[in-house]
Design a protein around this motif. Structure first.
Motif, PDB file in Angstrom:
ATOM      1  N   ILE A   2      99.639  94.330  29.093  1.00  0.00           N
ATOM      2  CA  ILE A   2      98.307  94.476  28.505  1.00  0.00           C
ATOM      3  C   ILE A   2      97.233  94.884  29.511  1.00  0.00           C
ATOM      4  N   ASN A   3      97.549  94.842  30.785  1.00  0.00           N
ATOM      5  CA  ASN A   3      96.559  95.111  31.829  1.00  0.00           C
ATOM      6  C   ASN A   3      96.717  96.551  32.313  1.00  0.00           C
ATOM      7  N   GLU A   4      95.818  97.431  31.878  1.00  0.00           N
ATOM      8  CA  GLU A   4      95.925  98.848  32.222  1.00  0.00           C
ATOM      9  C   GLU A   4      95.738  99.086  33.716  1.00  0.00           C
ATOM     10  N   GLU A   5      94.872  98.302  34.327  1.00  0.00           N
ATOM     11  CA  GLU A   5      94.641  98.452  35.771  1.00  0.00           C
ATOM     12  C   GLU A   5      95.912  98.140  36.543  1.00  0.00           C
ATOM     13  N   LEU A   6      96.604  97.068  36.150  1.00  0.00           N
ATOM     14  CA  LEU A   6      97.850  96.699  36.812  1.00  0.00           C
ATOM     15  C   LEU A   6      98.929  97.743  36.537  1.00  0.00           C
ATOM     16  N   GLN A   7      98.954  98.265  35.331  1.00  0.00           N
ATOM     17  CA  GLN A   7      99.909  99.330  34.998  1.00  0.00           C
ATOM     18  C   GLN A   7      99.700 100.540  35.902  1.00  0.00           C
ATOM     19  N   GLN A   8      98.454 100.954  36.047  1.00  0.00           N
ATOM     20  CA  GLN A   8      98.138 102.115  36.889  1.00  0.00           C
ATOM     21  C   GLN A   8      98.514 101.860  38.342  1.00  0.00           C
ATOM     22  N   ASP A   9      98.210 100.655  38.829  1.00  0.00           N
ATOM     23  CA  ASP A   9      98.556 100.320  40.212  1.00  0.00           C
ATOM     24  C   ASP A   9     100.063 100.331  40.413  1.00  0.00           C
ATOM     25  N   PHE A  10     100.788  99.799  39.437  1.00  0.00           N
ATOM     26  CA  PHE A  10     102.237  99.711  39.549  1.00  0.00           C
ATOM     27  C   PHE A  10     102.879 101.098  39.574  1.00  0.00           C
ATOM     28  N   PHE A  11     102.521 101.942  38.616  1.00  0.00           N
ATOM     29  CA  PHE A  11     103.137 103.267  38.553  1.00  0.00           C
ATOM     30  C   PHE A  11     102.672 104.170  39.685  1.00  0.00           C
ATOM     31  N   SER A  12     101.452 103.955  40.134  1.00  0.00           N
ATOM     32  CA  SER A  12     100.972 104.692  41.306  1.00  0.00           C
ATOM     33  C   SER A  12     101.779 104.293  42.526  1.00  0.00           C
ATOM     34  N   TYR A  13     102.078 103.011  42.628  1.00  0.00           N
ATOM     35  CA  TYR A  13     102.882 102.520  43.748  1.00  0.00           C
ATOM     36  C   TYR A  13     104.279 103.144  43.713  1.00  0.00           C
ATOM     37  N   ILE A  14     104.896 103.135  42.545  1.00  0.00           N
ATOM     38  CA  ILE A  14     106.239 103.708  42.398  1.00  0.00           C
ATOM     39  C   ILE A  14     106.233 105.180  42.790  1.00  0.00           C
ATOM     40  N   ASP A  15     105.237 105.914  42.295  1.00  0.00           N
ATOM     41  CA  ASP A  15     105.177 107.354  42.564  1.00  0.00           C
ATOM     42  C   ASP A  15     104.921 107.666  44.033  1.00  0.00           C
ATOM     43  N   SER A  16     103.997 106.948  44.651  1.00  0.00           N
ATOM     44  CA  SER A  16     103.580 107.311  46.003  1.00  0.00           C
ATOM     45  C   SER A  16     104.425 106.696  47.110  1.00  0.00           C
ATOM     46  N   ASN A  17     104.893 105.466  46.916  1.00  0.00           N
ATOM     47  CA  ASN A  17     105.574 104.760  47.996  1.00  0.00           C
ATOM     48  C   ASN A  17     107.088 104.677  47.862  1.00  0.00           C
ATOM     49  N   ASN A  18     107.574 104.737  46.633  1.00  0.00           N
ATOM     50  CA  ASN A  18     109.005 104.509  46.428  1.00  0.00           C
ATOM     51  C   ASN A  18     109.770 105.760  46.008  1.00  0.00           C
ATOM     52  N   LYS A  19     109.079 106.874  45.884  1.00  0.00           N
ATOM     53  CA  LYS A  19     109.716 108.062  45.334  1.00  0.00           C
ATOM     54  C   LYS A  19     110.976 108.444  46.088  1.00  0.00           C
ATOM     55  N   MET A  59      94.103  89.690  39.348  1.00  0.00           N
ATOM     56  CA  MET A  59      94.521  90.863  40.116  1.00  0.00           C
ATOM     57  C   MET A  59      94.804  90.483  41.565  1.00  0.00           C
ATOM     58  N   ASN A  60      94.016  89.564  42.121  1.00  0.00           N
ATOM     59  CA  ASN A  60      94.277  89.088  43.481  1.00  0.00           C
ATOM     60  C   ASN A  60      95.596  88.344  43.570  1.00  0.00           C
ATOM     61  N   LEU A  61      95.993  87.752  42.467  1.00  0.00           N
ATOM     62  CA  LEU A  61      97.257  87.036  42.418  1.00  0.00           C
ATOM     63  C   LEU A  61      98.439  88.001  42.349  1.00  0.00           C
ATOM     64  N   LEU A  62      98.288  89.091  41.598  1.00  0.00           N
ATOM     65  CA  LEU A  62      99.426  89.954  41.289  1.00  0.00           C
ATOM     66  C   LEU A  62      99.577  91.171  42.198  1.00  0.00           C
ATOM     67  N   THR A  63      98.493  91.739  42.683  1.00  0.00           N
ATOM     68  CA  THR A  63      98.617  92.954  43.493  1.00  0.00           C
ATOM     69  C   THR A  63      99.385  92.760  44.802  1.00  0.00           C
ATOM     70  N   PRO A  64      99.407  91.543  45.401  1.00  0.00           N
ATOM     71  CA  PRO A  64     100.248  91.380  46.595  1.00  0.00           C
ATOM     72  C   PRO A  64     101.715  91.669  46.352  1.00  0.00           C
ATOM     73  N   ILE A  65     102.165  91.596  45.112  1.00  0.00           N
ATOM     74  CA  ILE A  65     103.552  91.951  44.816  1.00  0.00           C
ATOM     75  C   ILE A  65     103.790  93.402  45.204  1.00  0.00           C
ATOM     76  N   LEU A  66     102.816  94.257  44.898  1.00  0.00           N
ATOM     77  CA  LEU A  66     102.939  95.678  45.226  1.00  0.00           C
ATOM     78  C   LEU A  66     102.716  95.926  46.716  1.00  0.00           C
ATOM     79  N   ASP A  67     101.826  95.151  47.320  1.00  0.00           N
ATOM     80  CA  ASP A  67     101.455  95.394  48.722  1.00  0.00           C
ATOM     81  C   ASP A  67     102.411  94.760  49.726  1.00  0.00           C
TER      82      ASP A  67
END
Length: 214
Positions: A128-145, A69-77
């Motif tokens: 397969i990673n539900e936490e990453l899925q939630q973070d990704f779609f939350s990012y799309i909804d809140s920051n990119n709408k 998660m530390n490796l992948l979440t910076p993509i969103l941040d």
């Protein structure tokens, strides 16, 4: 653009404020994950690749999941924010429909290829990673709408149902298919061949948009 907001993951990793040993662990993780997959990579292998003890990995990360998660979440941040700011600013300067489509196709494919290792890891893990899925779609909804639903005036002249959202969906499926062919299925394609395929995608999307008007 902020110093910590980059369009390239490697650039961000090199400039991010973190202990050098942690950076080397993340770099080793990328190398192994991109070559043999996440499930086939152990923390012992990562430690060996980085040249450290396994204990040092757990000094920075609680477990393998935390490391991933530390490796992948910076993509969103740090990576996608640059995409949403600089990308849309450049997009709005385009004056013709085909020019807009051409810019999106080539720019987004370049983004994928410049970040190919981390993109491959992200694509495999998000399935397969539900936490990453939630973070990704939350990012799309809140920051990119606002950005993703933004409409270009040219499209309303053609068909009011054509938005950047629908256009991106059509383009994404095409360029991801090419990306997968080149990177996952190891289909050897020269840069010229890839550019030719991208031009074909531009024509395909543009003709579909144009035909809606006719």
């Amino acid at each position: 653009m902020s110093e910590t907001i980059m369009t390239n993951y490697e650039q961000w990793l090199n400039m991010a404020e973190m202990p050098e040993n942690k950076r080397k662990i993340l770099e080793a993780t990328i190398r192994l994950y991109s070559k043999q997959g996440i499930s086939n990579t152990s923390t012992s292998q990562i430690a060996k690749e980085a040249g450290f003890s396994k204990a040092l990995i757990f000094k920075f990360f609680t477990n393998k999941h935390d490391l991933t998660m530390n490796l992948l979440t910076p993509i969103l941040d740090h990576i996608l924010p640059a995409f949403t700011s600089d990308f849309f600013e450049d997009l709005e300067k385009k004056a013709e429909v085909k020019e807009i489509i051409h810019y999106i196709v080539f720019n987004r494919y370049q983004f994928l290829m410049e970040n190919k290792d981390i993109v491959l890891i992200f694509l495999s893990e998000i399935l397969i990673n539900e936490e990453l899925q939630q973070d990704f779609f939350s990012y799309i909804d809140s920051n990119n709408k606002n950005n993703w639903t933004r409409e270009h005036s040219l499209f309303s002249k053609i068909d009011e149902k054509i938005t950047l959202t629908s256009l991106f969906s059509a383009i994404a499926s095409q360029i991801l298919m090419l990306f997968v062919q080149c990177l996952i299925f190891n289909k050897k394609m020269t840069e010229q061949q890839q550019n030719q395929r991208l031009e074909e995608i531009v024509d395909l999307i543009y003709n579909g948009v144009k035909n809606r008007k006719e």
